[in-house]
Design a protein around this motif. Structure first.
Motif, PDB file in Angstrom:
ATOM      1  N   ALA C 221      57.363  78.785  93.965  1.00 45.71           N
ATOM      2  CA  ALA C 221      58.100  78.307  95.010  1.00 45.71           C
ATOM      3  C   ALA C 221      59.760  78.344  94.555  1.00 45.71           C
ATOM      4  O   ALA C 221      60.632  78.857  95.457  1.00 45.71           O
ATOM      5  CB  ALA C 221      57.971  76.711  95.166  1.00 45.71           C
ATOM      6  N   ALA C 222      59.938  78.580  93.161  1.00 45.03           N
ATOM      7  CA  ALA C 222      61.168  78.588  92.595  1.00 45.03           C
ATOM      8  C   ALA C 222      61.896  80.028  92.927  1.00 45.03           C
ATOM      9  O   ALA C 222      62.816  80.157  93.641  1.00 45.03           O
ATOM     10  CB  ALA C 222      61.185  78.496  91.302  1.00 45.03           C
ATOM     11  N   GLU C 223      60.666  80.898  93.141  1.00 48.62           N
ATOM     12  CA  GLU C 223      61.255  82.448  93.387  1.00 48.62           C
ATOM     13  C   GLU C 223      61.445  82.416  95.012  1.00 48.62           C
ATOM     14  O   GLU C 223      62.552  83.059  95.193  1.00 48.62           O
ATOM     15  CB  GLU C 223      60.100  83.617  92.788  1.00 48.62           C
ATOM     16  CG  GLU C 223      60.701  84.914  93.211  1.00 48.62           C
ATOM     17  CD  GLU C 223      59.730  85.782  92.533  1.00 48.62           C
ATOM     18  OE1 GLU C 223      58.502  85.549  92.166  1.00 48.62           O
ATOM     19  OE2 GLU C 223      59.976  87.188  92.600  1.00 48.62           O
ATOM     20  N   ILE C 224      60.976  81.992  95.756  1.00 49.95           N
ATOM     21  CA  ILE C 224      61.062  82.027  97.043  1.00 49.95           C
ATOM     22  C   ILE C 224      62.267  81.305  97.648  1.00 49.95           C
ATOM     23  O   ILE C 224      63.071  81.632  98.435  1.00 49.95           O
ATOM     24  CB  ILE C 224      59.905  81.547  97.823  1.00 49.95           C
ATOM     25  CG1 ILE C 224      58.588  82.266  97.481  1.00 49.95           C
ATOM     26  CG2 ILE C 224      60.084  81.224  99.225  1.00 49.95           C
ATOM     27  CD1 ILE C 224      57.266  81.813  97.997  1.00 49.95           C
ATOM     28  N   ILE C 225      62.526  80.253  96.533  1.00 51.51           N
ATOM     29  CA  ILE C 225      63.985  79.694  97.071  1.00 51.51           C
ATOM     30  C   ILE C 225      64.720  80.389  96.685  1.00 51.51           C
ATOM     31  O   ILE C 225      66.133  80.245  96.923  1.00 51.51           O
ATOM     32  CB  ILE C 225      63.763  78.161  96.083  1.00 51.51           C
ATOM     33  CG1 ILE C 225      63.007  77.414  97.221  1.00 51.51           C
ATOM     34  CG2 ILE C 225      65.108  77.806  95.719  1.00 51.51           C
ATOM     35  CD1 ILE C 225      62.937  76.098  96.549  1.00 51.51           C
ATOM     36  N   GLY C 226      64.868  81.440  95.693  1.00 52.57           N
ATOM     37  CA  GLY C 226      65.959  82.379  95.300  1.00 52.57           C
ATOM     38  C   GLY C 226      66.234  82.313  93.753  1.00 52.57           C
ATOM     39  O   GLY C 226      67.330  82.574  93.489  1.00 52.57           O
ATOM     40  N   VAL C 227      65.335  81.847  92.998  1.00 56.57           N
ATOM     41  CA  VAL C 227      65.544  81.811  91.631  1.00 56.57           C
ATOM     42  C   VAL C 227      65.036  83.282  91.110  1.00 56.57           C
ATOM     43  O   VAL C 227      63.610  83.526  91.365  1.00 56.57           O
ATOM     44  CB  VAL C 227      64.754  80.649  90.885  1.00 56.57           C
ATOM     45  CG1 VAL C 227      64.753  80.951  89.515  1.00 56.57           C
ATOM     46  CG2 VAL C 227      65.215  79.284  91.224  1.00 56.57           C
TER      47      VAL C 227
END
Ligand code: ATP
Ligand code: ATP
Ligand code: MG
Ligand code: MG
Lengths: 406, 272, 358, 332, 274
Positions: C221-227
């Motif tokens: 999820a973090a990656e999808i949020i932009g991390v």
């Protein structure tokens, strides 16, 4: 009151070695208290502190006991020794590292408070080579020796000496490192099997020793050509391999003799009186004897110090003087009730390292004991002294110590 | 659809622009499973676009393709008129695409506020060293972004739970926090995967209100997966219907509702 | 209501995001600092410094470091010992190569070097997760120890393979070497700890901290949020190793003075520090302190009670110590899996509500 | 045939055998991890404890003798009997079951549903605890374990392969103990695989691994399953303890074999029983061969400790769940 | 099948329970329910009302979430069950289908179903007969029997969860939000199956639902939970007629169903919260 701390390790990976040594060390002092009422009339107070062979705990033990007026430390671990060398120098408390620790501490001009008599690792390596020379009619030309060592500072100690000696005596030296803890040595022993060295010399500690002896037996390496150093030559190192270990040799800095009169005294005054540090079953074993021998040397030094300074309740500084003036002769050992337990030697300011002599002993599996094969063998001081000089001077330079005896 | 790219104004006065995102012949496979089979559709600026279909139809997978989590084996994605090369999801996020998840994907160990603040990651530029020092740039930036986040918090009416760890929140509030997190990124395209699952009518109404407001006030384009037909029909401008990875319908809610194939595959009975 | 929060209003977001939003906490924090800097130095002796305070301070730094990686970023690492060794050896090499540069700078540089090494070993974390990663970090542990043991350049070709810290001074006070006073040792460690803790706190409360925590809680999820996961993980590895490197450097130079890598920085060290952060509380700076204090004090306390008070044989005490430490760890985890920090939080929550039960 | 090559073959053979020994320890890890997601650091100590208990029972040692003597001033050490090996093994197995029960009921039962790292931590606590108890109970000296396993080189093999390399070659060397270990390990693995795939308990075990809560909700008694797996792991530990103990004597260091098992686990996958064996073999061969070809000649030796880990690490980069581990399901 | 108007035995009785999480968070503040045998009882209420908590209290799954019942008691067939282990509760015929599906991801669909039969001791034959029965109810599962549950879609997972519960041959099923995330057709289908099970096999259901509309259509009796308290209860029919329920849970006002588009223009507050 004479305060003797005993930094022991009865737990952890090396407990099997730590227990008998500490038992011997303590039991002898207890004997002196019980039988003679202390040394020079002054009772001894033992403070045991468990280090678990761990440096930080060792430091904690040192700090917590030094305030009690501890006379001498016998930390029984090279790691702890290195911690304590600068500290003891600063605090003026003598350190006795018997056959371990910093080898070049033999140079008392640099390491004023550190004593490593009666012998050090470099002596040990040299004694082994001298023994082999003797075995081979004075020449090792064309022979090959494999050094199997614990991959740590301790294990690497003899390398320099053996290398230097190989140049003189013309043998071939190969080195095999075993990483801590040393449970798996298949590679090393396959290599030994392949290279077929004439001798295997081992600088091992802990489980490494047991596995090595077992593996040597497995590949059918002749046990009489397998020589361990003095920390690889106790009963527990060989018993797990059972009968196969018969004939294994090791170096020793003191002689094993279960019939020493002092053991009877210990049994009578200490063990049977329920004052023993352990359960008494270790009395007479290799490391027990060594621990006891260490205690004897300390007691002797205390006596010497008492004589020099004329007081019975000596201080650590006086103890140092006593250690530096220590003289062990056959007669002194007789007095201890332990004739011939160690070599005769004298300590001087320039030489804190003792005689540097050692014996070779051999395991008799059937009898379940080590038997001395040789008398005290000299080490080759022409090789070792320069090494000691070089290393200790380097230390002196690095730490701004002004070498000298006063 | 190609010919209707002209902007127009909806009945309730919202401005719908040109094509924002276009999916062309997308095919996505997982080993043997074909999750999406040759699907094309577009999303126009400012509209509320719904994706519906039975469970396992591939709706979530489609959102995952849009947000870059899955890379389709075939097909192309156009965003703002340009072909989008294969990207990592975080790069997609930087393009201004934010989303919520079907199975709530909040950061359980963090407070609501921190969760929402993560949404603003791409707006925070102070370097690591400045953050280490804190005083000055980092603190200023934190405060500025905090203000933006507080606006979202106010907007979604979750002021009271700001400092609560999200793990403890009830389901519905979690969904709202997730929405807040997505919103705080100020995305141009917002993807919502079943935002109203597990809510009762009252809460759905609340959620609808938020979605409409976002769409209206910020002009955010919204793509929405939802199983509640009432919600879908009421909120969306256009609906894509998927079934077993295929597209079986696309059009206004009314068109879709009366599409026989859709009724058979999904609705069961026609909803009104 | 012993512990009050109400009535303590914040008027700006800045106030709200400060470290101790509650006044009472803030005062206590200043009090602790005042005691640490103003009172303890006058009371300290060798025993307290060497056995308790200095190790506590150093381990706190290491624990903060590991906590950043494990507690905040969720990457379990068992390579702490190895990274401490990097710090120690880097410091040693720097100290001997540039004897004129202040040791304080060496320590920081040692941290920097460790950070680089840590990042290199952090690279696989992009693909390897959870316990697989934990075990993978053991590769760092064993490899580094082997390396420092094998390559004699690292210990300046000394015969013993030990490294010994030469005497060094900071502001005219000797801080390494045998003659160092207890106060000097304590103070230099305290200063480093204070700075490290403040930096760690700053990092974890801002963007970077949130990035880490989002990776920890749900990396996808973090990656999808932009991390950017690589960046997040590498910065975590970097900062974590930075602190751990500093701890290693101090551990060697100030605390022990001489080390042999296998003994001082073996795998036991990795476990010890991990212990600290778990007992103390993952994802909590305060927890790092609490855990370090607990793990440093417990054995000493047990020893004092067992040997000095009751006069048991040392080996029995040592065995019991194992039993008790093990038992206490379990007991703690059962009572409060989220560590001392959480225990403290719950206690505060209860205090706040006191005398009402809920 | 060139002898150098034959030595290489020998190294590989021995690597395989060593690998089996590692795998024996790894198996215990896998069992517990699979069923409860607990990364059981105490597995090594479990092996030590089992071996200590076995020796203690065989020798008729009085448990806690040292402690009792210290407190009551008595002098008791031995019961004065010797228990035959087979019986002692059975008794030890029973002790391990009892231990499993205690471990579960006093520890993990209270930690149901906690994060993996907490559970991991608890196992470290357990390791300390057991180590202390083991020492208190049986003493920390080195004990000789002799359950009658054959030891030493297999001369038969050595003689019958000696012709291969002519003058310079002694024939292949393989330790008989290793051969026995291989056999035992093979049997264990087959039995465990059958158990976990085809029995109700095995299925329940895997279910529990996936989702505690759900397992509870269908009426699987977590208590029972966990006591079961801890018992199994205890039994595996006993086997590992016997094999390793026969090599090096029973002593503290036995617990460190856990560290040899970890890379094996990584490689094979934490959840795969066959993976433990295959991983063990790869690690065993890999590290021995590396030491033979590169480590000893070029790097100064003692590379085995880290090589295993680095090998596993490189492997994992390409296959993050290990060779046979369950695929990590990543969905949003 | 239960006729809502006739009085029947109460099989499950929850008396005034309080539940606390983590020793500090009070979630249920005195909830009482009585679930009639052979009926479908719906437990309605907004998010965080405590529906899941109530169900978990009954099936004794609270413990693993650090929650506990601190007051009141729970009786099943007259027997106090709150001190039993969860597996004992299952053995007595009460099984819970958890919210959010909770399938065993790494097990195949069929293995998932088989775990449901764990507590049964009536032999392989009976179990495989029941397996067939489940496949009969959920043909889709039969198609996917060999695939890992982790990779099946949400609806399929829900079916697996219900099917798994059926495999234990329960008397009472506690069903937590079965409709969540399911397509309308599937919701109907699942409720249809619930109804069939109830009618054909006399299984008692206690059903926590958000989807008030569907729930009340199928249920005989309903409870409405708000903030950890029961605020309303009665036969489902009556609840369906209740204007408050209509307003807040069904989204219908006097003029019929409200459009979700219109919600922006008004906000209402519940009367009992005022
Ligand atoms: N990572 C994956 N690996 C393998 N198969 C997958 C993966 N993700 C999705 N699938 C499969 O792809 C298909 C479509 O799944 P998806 O989650 O997109 O469905 P959906 O339309 O969102 O359904 P629902 O309404 O139940 O959420 C399903 O059959 C699913 O099993
Ligand atoms: N493990 C937990 N720890 C602390 N609080 C919890 C826990 N589980 C639930 N709660 C709290 O208990 C309250 C009731 O939760 P519950 O899950 O029972 O609600 P629900 O009615 O099922 O809601 P939903 O419809 O969202 O599923 C919520 O406020 C929630 O925050
Ligand atoms: Mg979906
Ligand atoms: Mg719920």
């Amino acid at each position: 009151e004479l305060v003797i701390p005993d930094l022991s390790y009865r737990t952890g990976p090396y407990a099997a070695g730590g227990i008998p040594f500490s038992d011997g060390y303590q039991d002898y002092f207890t004997l002196l208290n019980e039988r003679d009422g202390g040394i020079g009339g002054e009772p001894i107070r033992l403070i045991e502190c468990e280090t678990g062979y761990n440096t930080e705990k060792g430091v904690e033990c040192y700090e917590s006991t030094k305030g009690e007026g501890a006379l001498v430390y016998q930390p029984l671990s090279t790691g702890i020794t290195y911690q304590l060398i600068p500290k003891t120098e600063a605090d003026g408390i003598p350190l006795h590292t018997m056959g371990y620790g910093r080898t070049s501490a033999a140079n008392g001009a640099v390491f004023r408070n550190v004593f490593n008599y009666p012998a050090n690792y470099w002596d040990g390596a040299s004694v082994i080579v001298n023994y082999l020379l003797e075995e081979n009619g004075g020449s090792l030309e064309g022979k090959s020796i494999a050094l199997l060592y614990h991959n740590s500072a301790y294990g690497k100690e003899p390398i320099r000496t053996l290398e230097a000696l190989s140049e003189i005596h013309g043998y071939d030296l190969s080195q095999l490192a075993v990483d801590h803890p040393g449970q798996e040595q298949k590679s090393q022993w396959l290599q030994i099997r392949r290279e077929r060295p004439d001798y295997v010399v081992m600088w091992g500690w802990g489980v490494m020793n047991q596995v090595a002896v077992q593996e040597a037996a497995n590949i059918g390496f002749p046990m009489e050509n397998f020589i361990g150093n003095w920390w690889a030559g106790a009963e527990h190192d060989v018993t797990p391999a059972g009968a196969a270990a018969d004939g294994y040799k090791s170096l020793n800095m003191n002689r094993i003799n279960p019939d020493l009169p002092v053991f009877d005294d210990i049994r009578e005054h200490v063990v049977d009186a329920g004052m023993a540090a352990g359960d008494g079953s270790n009395v007479g074993s290799v490391l027990y004897t060594r621990g006891m021998y260490a205690a004897m040397l300390a007691a002797e030094a205390i006596e010497t110090a008492q004589e020099i300074h004329g007081v019975s309740a000596i201080t650590p500084a006086m103890m140092r003087d006593g250690m530096e003036a220590l003289e062990v002769t056959e007669a002194t050992m007789e007095e201890w009730g332990a004739p011939g337990v160690g070599p005769a030697f004298e300590v001087t300011c320039a030489d804190h390292g003792g005689s540097g002599m050692g014996i070779i002993q051999q395991w008799d599996a059937e009898a379940g004991q080590f038997v001395a094969l040789t008398d005290y063998i000299e080490s080759d001081s022409s090789v070792i002294d320069p090494l000691v000089e070089e290393d200790s001077m380097a230390y002196a330079a690095e730490n701004g110590v002004e070498p000298g005896c006063n | 659809m190609k010919d209707t790219v002209d902007p127009y104004v909806t009945e309730d006065g919202r401005q719908i622009g040109g094509v924002l995102m276009e999916m062309k012949n997308i095919t996505l496979r997982f080993g043997g499973v074909v999750a999406i089979k040759d699907i094309s559709f577009d999303i126009r600026e400012g509209e509320v676009r719904a994706i519906i279909g039975p469970n396992g139809a591939g709706k979530s997978s489609m959102l995952n393709v849009i947000s870059g989590f899955y890379n389709p084996q075939e097909g192309e994605v156009f965003y703002k008129g340009e072909k989008r090369p294969p990207m990592r999801p975080y790069q997609v996020a930087r393009l201004g695409i934010a989303r919520t998840f079907q199975n709530i994907a909040l950061f359980d160990g963090m407070s609501v506020l921190d969760n929402i603040m993560t949404g603003r990651l791409n707006h925070m530029k102070a370097g690591m060293w400045k953050q280490a020092i804190w005083k000055g740039a980092a603190e200023r930036e934190e405060t500025e972004n905090r203000e933006a986040v507080e606006k979202v918090i106010d907007f979604l009416e979750i002021q009271a739970i700001r400092k609560t760890p999200v793990g403890r929140l009830p389901y519905g509030l979690k969904k709202r926090v997730e929405l807040a997190r997505a919103l705080s990124a100020e995305p141009s395209l917002l993807l919502l995967d079943e935002p109203m699952a597990g809510m009762n009518v009252e809460e759905k109404e609340d959620m609808s209100r938020f979605i409409l407001d976002v769409n209206d006030e910020f002009g955010t384009t919204i793509a929405l997966i939802e199983h509640d037909m009432g919600v879908v029909m009421d909120l969306s401008d256009r609906v894509v219907v998927m079934d077993y990875g295929k597209k079986i319908g696309d059009g206004t809610p009314d068109e879709v509702r009366n599409n026989q194939e859709v009724i058979d595959a999904y609705l069961g009975v026609s909803h009104d | 209501m012993l512990y009050r929060e109400a009535g303590d209003f914040k008027t700006s977001y800045q106030d709200d995001s400060q470290t101790f939003p509650i006044k009472f906490d803030r005062y206590r924090y200043y009090a602790v600092l005042a005691i640490a800097f103003g009172v303890i130095p006058f009371l300290i002796n060798d025993y307290w410094a060497s056995s308790i305070l200095v190790p506590f301070l150093i381990y706190s730094i290491a624990a903060i470091g590991l906590n950043i990686l494990t507690g905040y970023c969720g990457q379990v690492s068992l390579g702490t010992g190895g990274f401490m060794a990097v710090g120690a050896y880097a410091c040693y090499k720097l100290m001997t190569a540039f004897p004129d540069v202040s040791i304080a700078i060496h320590v920081v540089l040692a941290g920097g070097i460790t950070a680089l090494v840590g990042m290199a070993f952090g690279l696989p974390s992009l693909r390897i997760k959870g316990f697989y990663l934990a075990v993978a970090t053991l590769a760092a542990q064993f490899f580094l120890v082997w390396l420092f043991n094998k390559v004699s350049w690292f210990y300046n070709y000394s015969a013993s393979g030990q490294i010994t810290a030469p005497d060094r001074f900071v502001l005219g006070y000797q801080v390494t070497g045998a003659e160092t006073t207890a106060v000097a040792k304590y103070m230099i460690c305290l200063v480093f700890l204070t700075v490290c803790a403040v930096i760690a706190r700053n990092l974890t409360r801002g963007t970077l901290g949130r990035t880490w925590m989002s990776i920890r809680d749900m990396d996808i999820a973090a990656e999808i949020i932009g991390v950017n996961p690589l960046k997040a993980k590498l910065t975590a590895f970097g900062w974590s190793s930075f602190f751990i490197g500093i701890a290693g450097a101090l551990f060697f130079a100030v605390y022990l003075g001489a080390v042999e890598v296998g003994e001082a920085f073996g795998i036991q060290k990795s476990f010890l520090v991990l212990f600290m952060i778990i007992i103390g509380g993952l994802g909590s700076i305060f927890g790092s302190f609490a855990g370090a204090a607990f793990m440093v004090l417990l054995p000493v306390v047990l020893k004092v009670i067992g040997v000095d008070l009751f006069g048991f044989p040392t080996d029995i005490v040592a065995h019991f110590q194992l039993v008790i430490v093990g038992g206490l760890i379990i007991l703690f985890l059962v009572a409060e899996p989220h560590g001392l920090a959480q225990l403290w939080r719950v206690a505060k929550e209860k205090l706040r509500l006191w005398p009402f039960p809920y | 045939m060139p002898t150098e090559f034959l030595y290489g073959v020998e190294v590989v053979l021995n690597g395989l055998m060593a690998g089996v020994l590692y795998a024996l320890v790894a198996l215990g890890f896998v069992l517990i991890f699979k069923a409860s997601g607990i990364f059981n650091y105490a597995q090594g100590v479990l092996a030590l404890f089992a071996a200590l208990t076995l020796v203690g029972i065989m020798e008729g040692q009085v448990p806690f003798a040292h402690l009792i003597n210290a407190i009551f001033g008595t002098e008791i050490h031995h019961f004065g009997w010797h228990v035959p090996a087979v019986l002692a093994i059975l008794l030890t197995a029973a002790v391990m079951v009892l231990l499993a029960w205690c471990v579960h009921n006093f520890v993990f039962r209270h930690l149901v549903g906690q994060e993996p790292i907490i559970l991991f931590m608890a196992t470290i606590g357990l390791a300390y605890f057991l180590e202390g108890v083991g020492d208190l109970m049986w003493g920390s000296d080195i004990k000789t374990l002799d359950v009658g396993l054959p030891q030493g080189a297999s001369f038969w093999l050595e003689e019958n392969t000696a012709f291969l390399g002519g003058e310079d070659f002694y024939g292949f060397f393989i330790d008989k103990l290793d051969m026995v270990a291989t056999l035992v390990a093979a049997l264990l693995v087959i039995a465990l695989v059958l158990f976990s795939q085809y029995t109700k308990q095995g299925r329940a075990m895997r279910a529990v691994a996936d989702d505690h809560q759900a397992a509870l909700s269908v009426g699987i008694s977590l208590n029972f399953i966990w006591v079961l797996v801890w018992s199994l792991a205890g039994f595996v530990a006993l086997v590992a303890g016997i094999m390793w103990g026969a090599k090096s004597g029973v002593q503290f260091s036995l617990s460190l074999i856990a560290l040899k098992a970890l890379p094996v686990l990584m490689l094979g996958g934490f959840t795969s029983i066959p993976g433990a064996i295959v991983g063990g073999l790869i690690i065993g061969v890999g590290e021995k061969l590396f030491e033979f070809l590169i480590g000893a000649p070029y790097l100064g030796g003692a590379t085995e400790n880290w090589f295993a880990y680095v090998l596993a690490l490189i492997f994992l980069v390409f296959r993050p769940q290990g060779l046979f581990g369950e695929k990590i399901i990543e969905r949003v | 099948m239960l006729d809502a108007t006739t009085e029947t035995d109460t099989v499950l009785e929850v008396n005034n329970i309080e539940v606390i999480y983590n020793h500090v968070i009070l979630v249920l503040k005195g909830v009482s329910l009585s679930v009639p045998k052979g009926g479908i009882t719906a437990l309605l209420g907004g998010n965080g009302a405590g529906k899941t908590t109530t169900l978990k209290a009954v099936s004794n799954l609270l413990h693993s979430e650090r929650g506990e019942v601190t007051k009141g008691n729970i009786r099943y067939n007259g027997e106090r069950i709150q001190d039993l282990g969860p597996e004992e509760v299952v053995k007595r015929g009460v099984i819970q289908v958890m919210e959010g599906r909770h399938c065993f991801e790494h097990l195949t669909v069929e293995e998932n179903l088989l775990t449901g039969a764990y507590t049964r001791g009536d032999g392989r034959g009976a179990v495989s007969a029941d397996l067939e029965m489940v496949y009969d109810y959920f043909p889709r599962l039969k198609e996917r029997r060999g695939s890992q549950a982790g990779y099946t879609s949400g609806g399929e997972q829900q079916m697996v969860a219900i099917g798994r519960a059926l495999m234990s041959r329960p008397e009472t099923i506690l069903l937590d939000e079965p409709s969540m995330g399911l397509a309308p057709q599937l919701v109907e289908q699942i409720f249809g199956i619930v109804k069939r099970l109830n009618e054909e096999q006399g299984v008692t259901f206690l059903l926590a639902e958000q989807n008030t509309n569907v729930a009340l259509r199928f249920a005989h009796k309903g409870y409405i939970l708000e903030n950890g308290r029961v605020v309303m209860d009665g036969p489902a029919k009556d609840l369906l007629e209740n204007p408050d329920v209509k307003e807040f849970y069904l989204g219908v006002s006097e003029e019929g169903r409200r459009s979700f588009r219109d919600v922006r223009s008004y906000r209402r507050r519940k009367r009992w919260l005022a």
